[in-house]
Design a protein around this motif. Structure first.
Motif: not given
Length: 193
Positions: A79-100
């Motif tokens: 469970r700890i590993a799974h949560n860290l994997i999720i954290d990794h993807f949250r940090k590294s795969n943020r969607m680019p922001m497009f405005h206007g």
């Protein structure tokens, strides 16, 4: 053959100052945890980082005395590993922001690899199947194979970690691959994507 000491007993020993007990726990569960992490991130370096972070959290929790999941050590660590994997993807795969830009198209920023869910499912199944096959190998061959393939260790590092000569480590790797091929052939398994 010596009886295997229960995880909960090893945890108690570690909490009481026996560092070797933690080493035993890590060695015992190393392969399952590493394979699990690798199956999600598909990168040896990231797998190693997440594996180390997982055990840093385990050590901190044990040293604080807040571990209370008696008899459920491996699921807790997973469970700890799974949560860290999720954290990794949250940090590294943020969607680019497009405005206007009203004509924004999600497909313009996603590669074909990301869109090919079927390919990813097939790859995950192959990784899982391969893990099952590797589990059938003798322990010494399995250890060398895991260190070489999943942890990207050199044969010199494997030699130092296992206490055998480089030639012995090379031999174990060779026999591991030969035995894997035999298992694959005997079961008519196709490992292609």
């Amino acid at each position: 053959m010596e009886a295997q000491v229960d995880d909960s007993l090893l945890i108690k020993k570690y909490i009481n100052g026996d560092e070797k007990a933690l080493e035993t726990l890590i060695e015992r569960h190393n392969q399952r945890i590493s394979c699990f992490i690798y199956s999600k991130v598909n990168d040896r370096t990231i797998t190693e980082d997440i594996f180390q972070d997982t055990f840093i959290k385990v050590i901190r929790t044990l040293k604080r005395g807040t571990y209370s999941e008696e008899g459920k050590f491996l699921p807790w660590v997973m469970r700890i590993a799974h949560n860290l994997i999720i954290d990794h993807f949250r940090k590294s795969n943020r969607m680019p922001m497009f405005h206007g830009n009203e004509s924004f198209n999600i497909f313009s920023i996603m590669s074909d690899e990301q869109l090919n869910v079927e390919g990813q499912i097939i790859k995950n199944q192959i990784d899982t199947d391969l893990g099952v096959l590797i589990a059938e190998l003798p322990q010494d061959q399995k250890d060398v194979l895991m260190m070489r393939i999943y942890r990207d260790m050199s044969f010199k590092e494997i030699s130092e970690n296992t206490g055998v000569s480089i030639n012995t480590a090379l031999g174990r790797m060779r026999y591991a691959l030969i035995n894997l091929r035999k298992i694959i052939d005997q079961n008519n398994i196709v490992l292609t994507n």
